[in-house]
Write an enzyme that holds these catalytic residues in place. Structure first.
Site, mmCIF file in Angstrom:
data_model
loop_
_atom_site.group_PDB
_atom_site.id
_atom_site.type_symbol
_atom_site.label_atom_id
_atom_site.label_comp_id
_atom_site.label_asym_id
_atom_site.label_seq_id
_atom_site.Cartn_x
_atom_site.Cartn_y
_atom_site.Cartn_z
ATOM 1 N N LYS A 113 0.823 -1.219 0.000
ATOM 2 C CA LYS A 113 0.000 0.000 0.000
ATOM 3 C C LYS A 113 0.850 1.258 0.000
ATOM 4 O O LYS A 113 0.465 2.269 -0.581
ATOM 5 C CB LYS A 113 -0.945 0.005 1.206
ATOM 6 C CG LYS A 113 -2.108 -0.946 1.056
ATOM 7 C CD LYS A 113 -3.278 -0.528 1.920
ATOM 8 C CE LYS A 113 -4.496 -1.368 1.655
ATOM 9 N NZ LYS A 113 -5.593 -1.104 2.584
ATOM 10 N N LYS A 196 -4.858 -10.173 -6.057
ATOM 11 C CA LYS A 196 -6.043 -10.376 -5.226
ATOM 12 C C LYS A 196 -7.213 -9.527 -5.728
ATOM 13 O O LYS A 196 -7.009 -8.386 -6.138
ATOM 14 C CB LYS A 196 -5.681 -9.966 -3.794
ATOM 15 C CG LYS A 196 -6.691 -10.321 -2.746
ATOM 16 C CD LYS A 196 -6.254 -9.818 -1.377
ATOM 17 C CE LYS A 196 -6.360 -8.321 -1.285
ATOM 18 N NZ LYS A 196 -6.308 -7.772 0.077
ATOM 19 N N LYS A 199 -11.359 -4.311 -3.328
ATOM 20 C CA LYS A 199 -12.266 -3.190 -3.480
ATOM 21 C C LYS A 199 -11.526 -1.957 -3.969
ATOM 22 O O LYS A 199 -12.129 -1.030 -4.482
ATOM 23 C CB LYS A 199 -13.041 -2.854 -2.205
ATOM 24 C CG LYS A 199 -12.543 -3.337 -0.859
ATOM 25 C CD LYS A 199 -13.484 -2.838 0.246
ATOM 26 C CE LYS A 199 -13.517 -3.708 1.489
ATOM 27 N NZ LYS A 199 -12.307 -3.721 2.281
#
Ligand code: TYM
Length: 334
Positions: A113, A196, A199
């Protein structure tokens, strides 16, 4: 006592990954009646990356609606949003002073991230796993049903619990057990079988959202990336074929079959047939859930009442535990 704690961030649309990796298993475990269940919309985790305030409130309600539509029964568990219960942040500070920089620096989710520009990541993103440990341990949670991607964070939660116990010479926190089960513990992107399903992926075609209608679901499956070979008849034939393996795993989970059963039926056949059947089973499972989510989302007062009640009950449980932690640490209560 067996106490389950688990949570979902209100950041973007709930996906099929959230449903198969988490919500569906929560509903199953809750129905077993052998655990006390606490489920949380973790809004404080969401702000580790920038969020629009109005959108955060909307998404918080929508995630709660998704949990309920997906089978979580708020009358039989505690369902609340994290920021309502200050004990999470109170305990997280203590854990910031237990966990080591080196432990957090090894977290793959942080590395992914934060990307290359680490100096610009928020400190919150770095200490995210400490807040997650606090979520669970503020209730002395013993079991944590999650998807495979949370495994490393849960190992850290155990390390923090153990480090706290040994730092203060107490046997206070349990070491929570991860519960990662089912055939879809890691649902992958429909566009890239090595990534993966998430969202936060910029491409909506990469994921099936829990609110997608039948047409959107069918279209995304039709367009899902595949390879030119027909499906194999045996599991080993899926090695090195990440997209095919992912679709078979999703089908198996939605149809309540094993991947072997799916291949026994579709082995040797092309993706055209398989995708048609997959769209059918996906729509039959997800369309009613999406519909119920939309219905609940149109009734924010009901969702707020559920979260309020859950928040009050959560505080009753967390408050004495965190008070005890503060006594152990040596904070004066004048
Ligand atoms: P989050 O919000 O990313 O995801 C919520 C849950 O959904 C699972 N999941 C998946 N499972 C299978 N395949 C996928 N593609 C997929 N995507 C998501 C996740 O594993 C998770 O179980 N850090 C957590 C939230 C959290 C939490 C906690 C969880 C905060 N505190 C305490 C458990 C206990 C997270 O970001 O999940």
């Amino acid at each position: 006592m067996r106490r389950i704690f688990s949570g979902i961030q209100p950041s973007g649309n709930l996906t099929l990954g959230n449903y198969l990796g988490a919500i569906r298993n929560w509903a199953l475990l809750q129905r077993e009646k052998s655990y006390e269940c606490i489920f949380c919309v973790v809004d404080q985790h969401a702000i580790t990356v920038p969020q629009d305030p109005a959108e955060l409130r909307r998404a918080t309600r929508e995630v709660a609606a998704g949990m309920i539509a997906g089978g979580v029964d708020p009358d039989d568990c505690i369902l609340f949003n994290q920021s309502y219960v200050p004990e999470h942040a109170m305990l997280a500070w203590v854990f910031n002073c237990v966990a080591r920089v080196g432990w957090l620096g090894r977290m793959t989710q942080f590395k992914e991230k934060a990307g290359k520009d680490r100096d610009n990541a928020t400190v919150g993103l770095f200490v995210y796993p400490n807040l997650m440990a606090a979520d669970i341990l503020a209730y002395k949670g013993t079991h944590v049903p999650v998807g495979d991607d949370q495994k490393q964070h849960l190992e850290l939660t155990r390390d923090i619990a153990q480090a706290f116990n040994s730092m203060f010479g107490v046997d206070f926190f349990p070491l929570p057990e991860p519960q990662i089960f089912g055939t879809a513990t890691r649902v992958m992107s429909l566009r890239d079988g090595t990534k993966k399903m998430s969202k936060s992926d910029p491409s909506d075609m990469s994921r099936i959202n829990m609110t997608d209608d039948a047409d959107a679901i069918a279209q995304k499956i039709r367009k899902a990336k595949t390879d030119p070979e027909p499906l194999p008849s045996e599991l080993a034939g899926l090695d090195e074929r990440p997209e095919a393996r992912n679709l078979v795993g999703i089908y198996a989970a939605l149809a309540d079959q094993t991947p072997e059963q799916v291949l026994a039926e579709f082995g040797g056949r092309g993706f055209g047939d398989f995708k048609k059947a997959m769209a059918e089973v996906s729509v039959s499972v997800l369309a009613p859930i999406g519909e119920e989510m939309r219905r609940l989302s149109n009734d924010p007062a009901t969702i707020d009442a559920i979260l309020h009640k859950g928040g009050e009950r959560a505080r009753e449980l967390a408050s004495p535990i965190v008070k005890e932690v503060y006594d152990i640490v040596g904070f004066l209560r004048p």
